[in-house]
Write an enzyme that holds these catalytic residues in place. Structure first.
Site, PDB file in Angstrom:
ATOM      1  N   SER A 113       0.852  -1.185   0.000  1.00  0.00           N
ATOM      2  CA  SER A 113       0.000   0.000   0.000  1.00  0.00           C
ATOM      3  C   SER A 113       0.889   1.237   0.000  1.00  0.00           C
ATOM      4  CB  SER A 113      -0.903   0.001   1.229  1.00  0.00           C
ATOM      5  OG  SER A 113      -1.711  -1.154   1.268  1.00  0.00           O
ATOM      6  N   LYS A 139       7.124   9.626  -6.032  1.00  0.00           N
ATOM      7  CA  LYS A 139       8.093   8.549  -5.813  1.00  0.00           C
ATOM      8  C   LYS A 139       9.517   9.075  -5.949  1.00  0.00           C
ATOM      9  CE  LYS A 139       4.999   5.166  -8.012  1.00  0.00           C
ATOM     10  NZ  LYS A 139       4.827   4.234  -9.162  1.00  0.00           N
ATOM     11  N   CYS A 146     -24.618   2.111  27.396  1.00  0.00           N
ATOM     12  CA  CYS A 146     -25.588   1.217  28.032  1.00  0.00           C
ATOM     13  C   CYS A 146     -24.786   0.234  28.874  1.00  0.00           C
ATOM     14  CB  CYS A 146     -26.397   0.475  26.980  1.00  0.00           C
ATOM     15  SG  CYS A 146     -27.369  -0.906  27.651  1.00  0.00           S
ATOM     16  N   LYS A 157      -2.662   9.520  -9.700  1.00  0.00           N
ATOM     17  CA  LYS A 157      -3.125   8.308  -9.019  1.00  0.00           C
ATOM     18  C   LYS A 157      -4.509   7.948  -9.563  1.00  0.00           C
ATOM     19  CE  LYS A 157      -3.786   6.302  -4.438  1.00  0.00           C
ATOM     20  NZ  LYS A 157      -5.166   5.823  -4.653  1.00  0.00           N
TER      21      LYS A 157
END
Length: 673
Positions: free
Chosen positions: A84, A290, A426, A117
């Site tokens: 990723s 990059k 709760c 991208k």
């Protein structure tokens, strides 16, 4: 056929002509042949290959759609993990990345490549001896789906290339659907009363996963190559050189890419395309920056999930205005009462949004949001819908302030809000239906026990039928139980029971995470499991002992202690253990006084599909035994664990003389120590 040509020569000429004209049409967007003439040549080649079947070659244009519909997509393991990218959302975060890169390179001059991208489907495409042999989706980065037959239908992708004889090319690319094609596809689906795609990315993914490649072919997918897993076969020294070389070989690469050398140039490029993104024929959701030189990329390295030499600049989220027509409250698995905005449906960043979390009562007060307001919404990171602010100028006096309920909407128990906390809860943790449902849903989720087929609808039906009341009941379900539910047939029943059985082998840390203990995420669960080694040790541990574990603070320690102080929680763990669920690290760590195993200090690679266990489970076993798991085989690898359909990693291990074992042998090694 020309008189002087043999069938073989004519077929070769036709293939060459058709490939050349396809490249001009689909890649260069500069056709030199009419559609009619192209069709005539294509038909001639089909007839010629039909008459002489021996002339059919894998790279023939006639073979783009040459396979029958598939029954499913087999898994394929990536030789190198598809990683990723970390994200930057503004210029400050971009500058921080550039500063880190510069420091990591000891102040060397750095050149960057900026490229768009594309918002599509990430794929790996492999060529052997210049011939397209495989296309696979990214999947989890290590294992994806084999979509070769559909990849071959993408007309802008060459079926063969020149100049790489005897070598392998492992391309990284993005499959996209042009905006005009997306509009046409949705119009066709709407005319047939078929659900339309939310955005081009979803349409591209759906097209790529068509069982019938002919249907994929009709979607006119496109593909853009943005790199190589290993540039060695091309002998290039920089990313930009690689893209230039690939472009010369016939691949589509980003024509808008730009080499830059300063932070100002990087930021200017990102700013330019933030404004110009709508001018393109494809959807883009950011810019990728990059480091250009491969030598410097290697120096910077990567984390477990992302390279340190690249970053994705994400465009600012699209903001729209819609009306807030109501606020519901939802009870979560830990009892948190969360207000949720119910809005008039509106399209945001490519999908329709009708609800968004409002977090808590203080958030609503701070934002000054009222029921009936027109509100500005966006998707955080282009994913999660969020309310930004009300449009005060559009109020007409009919708006109503939100009042937080005083009782749980699921069980009626009085809601409590602990001093110092913003979340109301709760307290009826063991008997609240809402918490029970959310708890079981979390237990079965992918990152927890990963019980495929145990989704929200199934869980709700099982609860309504009285077949389950907590997570342990899942493991007592029988074929008869499931078949009594209307939605279940013989195959779906068999699949779910098999998934339930397989989940018993999940590692102890995943079981801990699945329990849904407050503040215990997957990382904390791994720390607890590694240190405490069994549920008995964990349940009997005092707060001070837990807080003494590195990475576990007092707040988490108190939460874990309070959870296991509850007799219902301890009883649940006991029932899970009786059902055969893993509630300890494993024999190797438990039985060895020194905690030294056969894999301690060893570097291990896992390849292929492991029967009955997930890859994460096997990794946990190896890590629990003191081993290190890596994704690629090299001379530093000590051991390779192989499963079904193990491919090139096993072959490389055998070539290097590295030991290979199956998972049963691994378990045996761990037991023996």
């Amino acid at each position: 056929m020309q008189h002087s040509e043999t069938p073989s020569q004519r077929a070769a000429h036709l293939r060459a002509d058709l490939i050349e004209h396809s490249h001009k049409y689909y890649v260069l967007d500069a056709p030199t042949l009419s559609d009619a003439e192209y069709d005539r040549l294509y038909r001639e080649l089909i007839d010629l290959e039909a008459t002489h079947p021996g002339l059919v070659s894998p790279d023939s244009p006639t073979q783009r759609v040459g396979a029958p519909p598939a029954e499913g997509f087999p898994q394929v393991e990536h030789e190198q993990r598809m990683m990723s990218l970390d994200n930057a959302f503004d210029s400050d975060e971009l500058r921080a990345f550039l500063d880190r890169a510069s420091k990591g390179l000891d102040g060397e001059d750095v050149e960057y490549v900026c490229e768009l991208k594309l918002d599509g489907v990430a794929v790996a495409v492999k060529y052997l001896d210049g011939v397209l042999v495989q296309g696979a989706t990214r999947g989890d980065g290590s294992v994806g789906e084999d979509v070769t037959t559909n990849i071959r239908t993408v007309r802008s992708l060459p079926l063969s290339v020149q100049g790489v004889d005897g070598q392998s090319l492992d391309l990284r690319a993005e499959v996209v659907l042009p905006k005009d094609v997306f509009a046409r596809v949705n119009a066709e689906r709407e005319s047939k009363d078929t659900a339309i795609f939310a955005n081009p990315r979803n349409a591209a993914a759906g097209s790529l996963r068509q069982m019938d490649p002919k249907m994929a072919s009709e979607r006119y997918l496109d593909i853009w190559v943005h790199g190589l897993a290993d540039p060695a076969p091309l002998g290039t020294l920089t990313h930009d050189q690689t893209l230039t070389r690939l472009e010369g070989m016939g691949f589509k690469v980003s024509p808008q890419r730009q080499r830059v050398g300063t932070a100002e140039e990087v930021i200017a490029y990102c700013s330019k395309w933030t404004d110009a993104r709508d001018s393109l024929e494809y959807e883009i959701d950011g810019v990728v920056v990059k480091v250009n030189a491969y030598r410097q990329q290697r120096m910077l390295g990567h984390t477990t999930r992302a390279p340190r030499w690249a970053i994705a600049f994400k465009f600012p989220a699209e903001r729209v205005v819609t009306r807030l027509i109501g606020i519901d409250v939802h009870v979560g698995r830990t009892g948190a009462i969360t207000p949720q905005a119910i809005m008039e449906p509106v399209s945001v960043a490519g999908s329709t949004v009708a609800a968004a979390t409002l977090h808590n009562e203080d958030f609503i007060r701070t934002k000054n949001v009222m029921i009936g307001d027109y509100v500005v919404i966006q998707k955080a990171g282009d994913i999660i819908p969020e309310v930004i602010e009300p449009v005060i100028s559009r109020r007409d006096g009919s708006e109503k302030a939100f009042e937080m309920p005083v009782v749980c909407p699921s069980c009626g128990t009085a809601i409590v809000r602990t001093e110092g906390e913003v979340v109301a809860r709760c307290p009826n943790s063991s008997k609240c239906p809402g918490q029970r449902f959310e708890g079981i849903l979390h237990f079965a989720s992918r990152n927890a026990m990963d019980i495929d087929g145990m989704g929200p609808v199934v869980i709700e039906e099982l609860l309504e039928a009285g077949l389950i009341s907590d997570a342990s009941d899942i493991f007592r379900l029988s074929e008869k139980d499931l078949m009594s539910i209307e939605r279940f047939q013989e195959k779906s029943t068999s699949n779910l029971l098999r998934a339930i059985e397989a989940s018993k082998n999940r590692s102890f840390d995943r079981v801990l995470f699945a329990l849904g203990i407050r503040h215990v995420g997957s990382h904390v669960a791994e720390l607890l499991a590694t240190e405490m080694k069994s549920s008995d040790s964990l349940m009997d541990a005092e707060t001070e002992t837990l807080a003494g574990i590195e990475g576990i603070g007092p707040r988490i320690a108190e939460s874990v202690f309070e959870y296991f102080k509850d007799e219902d929680a301890r009883a649940l763990v006991a029932r899970l253990q009786t059902a055969g669920v893993c509630v300890e690290i494993g024999p190797s760590t438990l039985d060895s006084e020194s905690s030294v195993t056969a894999v301690t200090g060893k570097t291990v690679v896992i390849t292929g599909k492991i029967d009955g266990m997930s890859r994460d489970d096997v990794k946990a076993l190896i890590k629990g035994g003191g081993g290190k798991v890596t994704s690629s085989v090299s001379s530093k690898t000590d051991l390779v664990v192989v499963g079904e359909d193990a491919g090139s990693k096993r072959d490389k291990a055998l070539k290097l003389g590295i030991a290979t074992i199956d998972v049963s042998e691994l378990l045996s090694l761990l037991e023996k120590g």
